[in-house]
Design a protein around this motif. Structure first.
Motif, mmCIF file in Angstrom:
data_model
loop_
_atom_site.group_PDB
_atom_site.id
_atom_site.type_symbol
_atom_site.label_atom_id
_atom_site.label_comp_id
_atom_site.label_asym_id
_atom_site.label_seq_id
_atom_site.Cartn_x
_atom_site.Cartn_y
_atom_site.Cartn_z
ATOM 1 N N ILE A 1 -103.958 -15.036 55.798
ATOM 2 C CA ILE A 1 -104.900 -15.012 56.912
ATOM 3 C C ILE A 1 -105.733 -13.738 56.887
ATOM 4 C CG2 ILE A 1 -105.120 -14.963 59.421
ATOM 5 C CD1 ILE A 1 -104.397 -17.679 58.269
ATOM 6 N N ARG A 2 -105.132 -12.643 56.437
ATOM 7 C CA ARG A 2 -105.862 -11.374 56.413
ATOM 8 C C ARG A 2 -107.061 -11.406 55.466
ATOM 9 N NH1 ARG A 2 -100.419 -9.306 56.206
ATOM 10 N NH2 ARG A 2 -99.782 -8.631 58.298
ATOM 11 N N GLU A 3 -107.081 -12.382 54.560
ATOM 12 C CA GLU A 3 -108.182 -12.490 53.619
ATOM 13 C C GLU A 3 -109.379 -13.235 54.212
ATOM 14 O OE1 GLU A 3 -106.578 -14.320 50.154
ATOM 15 O OE2 GLU A 3 -105.183 -12.672 49.726
ATOM 16 N N LEU A 4 -109.189 -13.881 55.368
ATOM 17 C CA LEU A 4 -110.289 -14.601 56.005
ATOM 18 C C LEU A 4 -111.290 -13.608 56.603
ATOM 19 C CD1 LEU A 4 -108.365 -17.489 57.805
ATOM 20 C CD2 LEU A 4 -109.564 -17.564 55.612
ATOM 21 N N LYS A 5 -112.553 -14.026 56.633
ATOM 22 C CA LYS A 5 -113.616 -13.111 57.069
ATOM 23 C C LYS A 5 -113.900 -13.233 58.563
ATOM 24 C CE LYS A 5 -115.983 -13.510 52.600
ATOM 25 N NZ LYS A 5 -117.240 -13.970 51.940
ATOM 26 N N MET A 6 -114.013 -12.097 59.205
ATOM 27 C CA MET A 6 -114.496 -11.990 60.576
ATOM 28 C C MET A 6 -113.797 -12.911 61.580
ATOM 29 S SD MET A 6 -116.664 -9.729 59.823
ATOM 30 C CE MET A 6 -117.802 -9.124 58.561
ATOM 31 N N PRO A 7 -112.462 -12.861 61.665
ATOM 32 C CA PRO A 7 -111.790 -13.756 62.614
ATOM 33 C C PRO A 7 -112.003 -13.354 64.077
ATOM 34 C CG PRO A 7 -110.210 -12.265 61.615
ATOM 35 C CD PRO A 7 -111.517 -12.039 60.903
ATOM 36 N N VAL A 8 -112.192 -14.360 64.922
ATOM 37 C CA VAL A 8 -112.250 -14.178 66.368
ATOM 38 C C VAL A 8 -111.097 -14.994 66.934
ATOM 39 C CG1 VAL A 8 -113.598 -14.490 68.474
ATOM 40 C CG2 VAL A 8 -114.754 -13.942 66.322
ATOM 41 N N MET A 9 -110.125 -14.332 67.555
ATOM 42 C CA MET A 9 -108.894 -14.997 67.980
ATOM 43 C C MET A 9 -108.654 -14.818 69.478
ATOM 44 S SD MET A 9 -107.726 -16.329 65.168
ATOM 45 C CE MET A 9 -106.057 -16.793 65.657
ATOM 46 N N GLN A 10 -107.818 -15.698 70.015
ATOM 47 C CA GLN A 10 -107.488 -15.643 71.438
ATOM 48 C C GLN A 10 -106.046 -16.096 71.639
ATOM 49 O OE1 GLN A 10 -109.661 -18.383 74.039
ATOM 50 N NE2 GLN A 10 -109.720 -16.816 75.634
ATOM 51 N N GLU A 11 -105.336 -15.375 72.484
ATOM 52 C CA GLU A 11 -103.959 -15.756 72.810
ATOM 53 C C GLU A 11 -103.924 -16.617 74.061
ATOM 54 O OE1 GLU A 11 -101.399 -12.392 73.222
ATOM 55 O OE2 GLU A 11 -101.088 -12.201 71.050
ATOM 56 N N LEU A 12 -103.006 -17.594 74.063
ATOM 57 C CA LEU A 12 -102.705 -18.401 75.244
ATOM 58 C C LEU A 12 -101.225 -18.186 75.529
ATOM 59 C CD1 LEU A 12 -104.828 -20.091 73.305
ATOM 60 C CD2 LEU A 12 -104.640 -21.767 75.136
ATOM 61 N N THR A 13 -100.931 -17.630 76.685
ATOM 62 C CA THR A 13 -99.545 -17.296 77.012
ATOM 63 C C THR A 13 -99.106 -18.032 78.273
ATOM 64 O OG1 THR A 13 -100.222 -15.380 78.325
ATOM 65 C CG2 THR A 13 -99.798 -15.020 75.981
ATOM 66 N N GLU B 1 -110.600 -11.819 70.916
ATOM 67 C CA GLU B 1 -110.650 -10.554 70.190
ATOM 68 C C GLU B 1 -111.306 -10.752 68.836
ATOM 69 O OE1 GLU B 1 -106.882 -7.984 70.764
ATOM 70 O OE2 GLU B 1 -106.176 -10.054 70.660
ATOM 71 N N PHE B 2 -112.200 -9.850 68.469
ATOM 72 C CA PHE B 2 -112.780 -9.851 67.130
ATOM 73 C C PHE B 2 -111.947 -8.894 66.286
ATOM 74 C CE2 PHE B 2 -115.516 -8.038 63.869
ATOM 75 C CZ PHE B 2 -115.980 -9.191 63.248
ATOM 76 N N LEU B 3 -111.395 -9.398 65.175
ATOM 77 C CA LEU B 3 -110.497 -8.604 64.349
ATOM 78 C C LEU B 3 -111.133 -8.315 62.992
ATOM 79 C CD1 LEU B 3 -107.250 -10.629 65.092
ATOM 80 C CD2 LEU B 3 -108.106 -8.628 66.308
ATOM 81 N N GLU B 4 -111.051 -7.094 62.556
ATOM 82 C CA GLU B 4 -111.602 -6.728 61.240
ATOM 83 C C GLU B 4 -110.816 -7.417 60.126
ATOM 84 O OE1 GLU B 4 -114.284 -5.231 60.514
ATOM 85 O OE2 GLU B 4 -114.818 -4.687 62.565
ATOM 86 N N ASN B 5 -109.486 -7.470 60.301
ATOM 87 C CA ASN B 5 -108.644 -8.218 59.360
ATOM 88 C C ASN B 5 -107.333 -8.536 60.056
ATOM 89 O OD1 ASN B 5 -106.807 -5.903 59.004
ATOM 90 N ND2 ASN B 5 -108.503 -5.022 57.836
ATOM 91 N N GLY B 6 -106.672 -9.572 59.557
ATOM 92 C CA GLY B 6 -105.412 -9.986 60.182
ATOM 93 C C GLY B 6 -105.662 -10.785 61.428
ATOM 94 N N ALA B 7 -105.782 -12.091 61.301
ATOM 95 C CA ALA B 7 -106.129 -12.935 62.441
ATOM 96 C C ALA B 7 -104.935 -13.418 63.221
ATOM 97 C CB ALA B 7 -106.934 -14.142 61.950
ATOM 98 N N ALA B 8 -103.773 -13.435 62.613
ATOM 99 C CA ALA B 8 -102.597 -13.970 63.290
ATOM 100 C C ALA B 8 -101.345 -13.491 62.578
ATOM 101 C CB ALA B 8 -102.641 -15.497 63.308
#
Length: 295
Positions: free
Chosen positions: A181-193, A260-267
């Motif tokens: 997943i860290r190899e994916l470009k420009m991930p935008v992620m969101q948690e649901l808790t 969240e916009f993550l530079e690397n590591g989406a999950a």
């Protein structure tokens, strides 16, 4: 959707070029499917019967359906049913291919059979592809062991079709671990808790993040910047909001954290679904997991 699913296969097999496929997809908007093609596709007429009717039409001022009924090939009820199908995406795609002289109907039927064999689809699964219905199509492209993600992935595809590109289509998904997943470009992620844990978002494929952002922001982007991140986050929030609402109807309460916009590591985790979608000649990866630590 089905135009690209079958069209990409035809390009790969050399039946047409990428440029021809794009022209066919664009021309679909102007095509009204002929009754004969629908009847043959649905198995109500043989190709030979359709040819006979078409030849008869050349010498008389009668509609295809009327002649078919007179010949005893179809009933009035069948003609009515066929007329309702004229907006079907597969049929408009097929009609455009034939009209543009790219393939004959007979050749297309053979290509469809080869496509079915290549993908290992049953007859029922092939009909699901031709339906253009995301709820029927998504299960065919999920990897083994990812059934739990079907609902949220289907919501993502529906939103892409409705808001970004009506021809958006799924590609085969895969289960990945955090390192991949860290190899994916420009991930935008969101948690649901809450009563369950989910983490979902998107990452760029081949320019897809800008395509999504352009649709949601109402202006064109050709490179990722803060505005693209914000607009992509809006898409993610919409998908997850719809998913949380669906869960709520089953008495499962989920709270959405800010995207969240993550530079690397989406999950994090070892069972993370990566589901690519094709949109506007680009691609975007939908990412989802319901595991905090991969166990």
């Amino acid at each position: 959707m089905v135009g690209y699913l079958l069209g990409n296969y035809m390009v790969e097999e050399g039946f047409m070029t990428t440029e021809q496929l794009e022209a066919v997809i664009s021309a679909q908007e102007r095509v009204r499917v002929k009754l004969g093609l629908i009847a043959v596709s649905e198995g109500m007429l043989t190709l030979d019967q359709a040819v006979v009717i078409n030849r008869m039409q050349q010498g008389m001022d009668k509609r295809f359906g009327d002649i078919a009924v007179e010949k005893g090939y179809l009933t009035e009820a069948q003609v009515t049913s066929l007329l309702k199908m004229q907006g079907n995406d597969y049929l408009t795609f097929a009609q455009t291919l034939v009209d543009e002289g790219i393939v004959t109907m007979h050749k297309l039927q053979n290509i469809l059979k080869d496509y079915q064999i290549e993908n290992g689809f049953t007859n029922t699964e092939l009909e699901a592809v031709k339906s253009g219905d995301p709820e029927k199509i998504i299960p065919l492209f999920l990897p083994h062991g990812a059934d739990e993600y079907q609902e949220i992935v289907t919501i993502a595809l529906k939103l892409l079709v409705r808001c970004v590109d009506r021809h958006a289509y799924p590609m085969y998904g895969r289960l990945a671990d955090a390192k991949e997943i860290r190899e994916l470009k420009m991930p935008v992620m969101q948690e649901l808790t809450g009563e369950e844990y989910w983490r979902a978002g998107i990452a760029d494929g081949e320019g897809g993040l800008c395509a999504v952002a352009s649709a949601f922001a109402g202006e064109e982007y050709d490179e990722v910047n803060e505005d693209v991140q914000d607009a992509a986050g809006e898409f993610v929030n919409c998908v997850n909001g719809l998913f949380a609402a669906a869960k709520g109807t089953r008495n499962v309460e989920l709270e959405l954290m800010p995207p969240e916009f993550l530079e690397n590591g989406a999950a994090e985790g070892s069972s993370i679904l990566v589901m690519p979608f094709g949109i506007r000649g680009a691609a975007v990866n939908f990412i989802v997991t319901n595991q905090r630590d991969g166990r």
